[in-house]
Design a protein around this motif. Structure first.
Motif, PDB file in Angstrom:
ATOM      1  N   THR A  52      67.258  31.290  69.023  1.00 33.74           N
ATOM      2  CA  THR A  52      67.824  30.279  69.924  1.00 33.74           C
ATOM      3  C   THR A  52      69.293  30.019  69.653  1.00 33.74           C
ATOM      4  OG1 THR A  52      66.828  28.634  68.447  1.00 33.74           O
ATOM      5  CG2 THR A  52      65.684  29.092  70.516  1.00 33.74           C
ATOM      6  N   HIS A  53      69.916  30.869  68.839  1.00 29.34           N
ATOM      7  CA  HIS A  53      71.353  30.738  68.618  1.00 29.34           C
ATOM      8  C   HIS A  53      72.075  30.982  69.941  1.00 29.34           C
ATOM      9  CE1 HIS A  53      75.312  31.116  66.850  1.00 29.34           C
ATOM     10  NE2 HIS A  53      74.814  30.807  65.670  1.00 29.34           N
ATOM     11  N   LEU A  54      73.048  30.136  70.240  1.00 27.07           N
ATOM     12  CA  LEU A  54      73.789  30.255  71.494  1.00 27.07           C
ATOM     13  C   LEU A  54      74.851  31.342  71.421  1.00 27.07           C
ATOM     14  CD1 LEU A  54      74.285  26.498  72.418  1.00 27.07           C
ATOM     15  CD2 LEU A  54      72.540  28.087  73.216  1.00 27.07           C
ATOM     16  N   ASN A  62      64.776  41.345  75.001  1.00 25.10           N
ATOM     17  CA  ASN A  62      63.454  41.152  74.404  1.00 25.10           C
ATOM     18  C   ASN A  62      63.232  39.726  73.906  1.00 25.10           C
ATOM     19  OD1 ASN A  62      60.851  42.109  73.715  1.00 25.10           O
ATOM     20  ND2 ASN A  62      61.460  42.477  71.602  1.00 25.10           N
ATOM     21  N   LEU A  63      63.966  38.779  74.462  1.00 23.73           N
ATOM     22  CA  LEU A  63      63.800  37.378  74.069  1.00 23.73           C
ATOM     23  C   LEU A  63      62.717  36.674  74.884  1.00 23.73           C
ATOM     24  CD1 LEU A  63      67.560  36.455  73.633  1.00 23.73           C
ATOM     25  CD2 LEU A  63      65.859  36.602  71.810  1.00 23.73           C
ATOM     26  N   ASN A  64      62.293  37.300  75.988  1.00 27.58           N
ATOM     27  CA  ASN A  64      61.260  36.727  76.863  1.00 27.58           C
ATOM     28  C   ASN A  64      61.637  35.333  77.357  1.00 27.58           C
ATOM     29  OD1 ASN A  64      59.894  39.068  76.294  1.00 27.58           O
ATOM     30  ND2 ASN A  64      58.307  38.120  75.030  1.00 27.58           N
ATOM     31  N   ALA A  65      62.926  35.164  77.669  1.00 28.69           N
ATOM     32  CA  ALA A  65      63.399  33.846  78.078  1.00 28.69           C
ATOM     33  C   ALA A  65      63.850  33.794  79.536  1.00 28.69           C
ATOM     34  CB  ALA A  65      64.570  33.420  77.185  1.00 28.69           C
ATOM     35  N   GLU A  66      63.828  34.938  80.229  1.00 27.57           N
ATOM     36  CA  GLU A  66      64.387  34.965  81.585  1.00 27.57           C
ATOM     37  C   GLU A  66      63.514  34.242  82.606  1.00 27.57           C
ATOM     38  OE1 GLU A  66      62.723  39.014  80.383  1.00 27.57           O
ATOM     39  OE2 GLU A  66      64.180  37.575  79.621  1.00 27.57           O
ATOM     40  N   ASN A  67      62.228  34.131  82.359  1.00 24.09           N
ATOM     41  CA  ASN A  67      61.337  33.427  83.293  1.00 24.09           C
ATOM     42  C   ASN A  67      60.984  32.047  82.751  1.00 24.09           C
ATOM     43  OD1 ASN A  67      61.184  35.660  85.101  1.00 24.09           O
ATOM     44  ND2 ASN A  67      59.714  36.644  83.732  1.00 24.09           N
ATOM     45  N   PHE A 111      64.321  26.600  75.416  1.00 22.99           N
ATOM     46  CA  PHE A 111      62.989  26.006  75.338  1.00 22.99           C
ATOM     47  C   PHE A 111      61.894  27.040  75.534  1.00 22.99           C
ATOM     48  CE2 PHE A 111      64.909  21.956  75.012  1.00 22.99           C
ATOM     49  CZ  PHE A 111      63.917  21.060  74.607  1.00 22.99           C
ATOM     50  N   ALA A 112      62.189  28.103  76.277  1.00 17.86           N
ATOM     51  CA  ALA A 112      61.204  29.184  76.397  1.00 17.86           C
ATOM     52  C   ALA A 112      60.973  29.840  75.039  1.00 17.86           C
ATOM     53  CB  ALA A 112      61.680  30.213  77.413  1.00 17.86           C
TER      54      ALA A 112
END
Length: 456
Positions: free
Chosen positions: A361-363, A370-375, A394-395
């Motif tokens: 979660t580092h900005l 491969n972070l699985n955060a796009e959805n 938050f994802a």
């Protein structure tokens, strides 16, 4: 006979000295500050000192050769950039400069924001070389006074634009600041009697929501499940923080304000006061996990100094089966570390203190990688619509929490007290995202294993 009627044209001619003044102002007032002024609409750290420094240096070198002026301009821009980044990430300037030795360990090319900033800065440096071909050596006292007025006028404008965001940037611990930490406030180590394991998880960029119900509803929400409450007494709170991640580690692991490079300078006996060393003295095995590289911020050097007998970094975790997750700080995927953490405790032959510092979660949090955060709308429709990068964070938090809860509620998970705490608020550069967090505090959650009495 046609007669041409000529209309007199009034031409405005600037004096030679005023032209020189305009040439100077274009470089030292406009060009030196325009990339940072462009951030005014979204928010940025205050810049009074860099603005004043640029103007004053420009006044000093205006009569010097072009090469000298350009070198001075590059130096001013370097200082301005370092000051801006230190404010953004709540680092002191000396801490940031010390950290530059680790720049090769990160991948700014994975962030479109960093790429764009680099292009702009190089464009400004190139443009300044050509603009400094013009004469900037104005001499009239009135024009010198006008230059001073521009400098301090810009300082005032910067302060006015940043009003309301004071305290969100530049957070070194003031001298004599009263100390507090999640470890102390939760009484995390009070039950260190060898009857159960202790797990401390520091979560990268986990902040306290401020007047944002969507975030408040999500923060630690998964730990309200019956499966968690059946095995743990759940409590939570907030704690004061200063500076960046390594300062957060010093806060929670060593019980004082400070930073890691203090530990590198000498074998200070005060390091024996750090929690890992204390617990090792009570017969605990002490283990640290971090999803990034061990040389970064020299953790492979100072972790042993504060009492960690075993260390596992990205390469070790990937060898155990963790996937690679990208971003500016690319390393092991946090969502797969809880399984390894649980394995460490299950095979332990003595009470164990397990520490884990997360990474993903580092900005800035990009899409893909491969972070699985796009959805992330699956986590929160409101955050996806209004705060997309917070939503992506938050994802990732959600994936970590789900993986951790699956392990700590399993029937074969050994008895352990577990403390999760943020290191610092997420250092978003824009006011829209940054203002959604308390600028002074980080949250913590304590899962106290049931079935034993508290001591002390």
């Amino acid at each position: 006979m046609d007669m041409a009627i000529e209309t007199p044209v009034t031409q405005h001619h600037f004096s030679p000295d005023f032209r020189k003044f305009l040439n100077w102002a274009l470089v030292w007032i406009v060009l030196a500050n325009i990339p940072f002024m462009a951030m005014w609409m979204v928010g940025a750290p205050p810049r009074a000192i860099p603005i004043a420094l640029a103007g004053l240096v420009g006044l000093i070198v205006k009569r010097m050769p072009r090469a000298v002026q350009w070198i001075a301009f590059v130096a001013v821009m370097t200082y301005s950039l370092l000051s801006f980044v230190s404010g953004l990430f709540s680092l002191t300037l000396d801490s940031l400069v010390y950290s530059l030795q680790f720049f090769a360990e990160i991948k700014p090319g994975n962030s479109i924001e960093y790429i764009a900033a680099t292009v702009v800065l190089f464009g400004i440096l190139i443009g300044s070389w050509f603009l400094l071909k013009r004469d900037t050596n104005f001499a009239k006292p009135l024009h010198i006074l006008l230059g001073g007025a521009l400098i301090f006028g810009l300082v005032g404008a910067d302060a006015a634009v940043g009003e309301g965001m004071r305290g969100h940037y530049f957070r070194p611990a003031p001298v004599g600041a009263a100390f507090e930490s999640a470890v102390n406030k939760s009484d995390f180590a009070v039950r260190a009697d060898g009857q159960r394991h202790l797990v401390l998880i520091m979560v990268e960029s986990l902040g306290v929501p401020k007047d944002n119900q969507a975030m408040s509803d999500k923060l630690f929400a998964l730990y309200n499940s019956s499966a968690v409450k059946e095995r743990y007494e759940v409590s939570q709170g907030t704690s004061l923080y200063y500076n960046s991640t390594t300062s957060g580690e010093m806060r929670e692991l060593c019980g004082r304000w400070g930073d890691y490079y203090e530990l590198l300078e000498s074998d200070d006996p005060k390091t024996l006061d750090c929690l890992p060393a204390q617990l090792a003295g009570k017969g605990y095995a002490t283990q640290a996990m971090h999803s990034f590289k061990g040389p970064f911020f020299k953790r492979e050097t100072w972790y042993p100094k504060i009492g960690f007998q075993k260390r596992e970094f990205a390469a070790d975790l990937e060898q155990r089966g963790a996937e690679w997750c990208g971003g500016v700080f690319a390393g092991a995927c946090d969502r797969q570390v809880p399984k390894m953490l649980a394995e460490n405790l299950k095979r332990a032959t003595q009470p164990t203190f397990q520490y884990w510092l997360t990474l993903n979660t580092h900005l800035p949090v990009p899409t893909g990688q491969n972070l699985n955060a796009e959805n992330c709308e699956k986590v929160s429709v409101e955050l996806a619509r209004d705060y997309p990068m917070i939503c992506r964070q938050f994802a990732i938090f959600d994936a970590i929490d789900r993986a951790l809860i699956a392990e700590i509620t399993a029937s074969d998970f050994p008895e352990a007290d577990i403390l999760l705490v943020g290191d610092h608020m997420p250092p978003f550069f824009d006011r829209h995202h940054r203002s959604q967090f308390d600028p002074e505090r980080v949250p913590w959650l304590y899962l106290k294993a049931k079935g034993a009495t508290s001591e002390g």
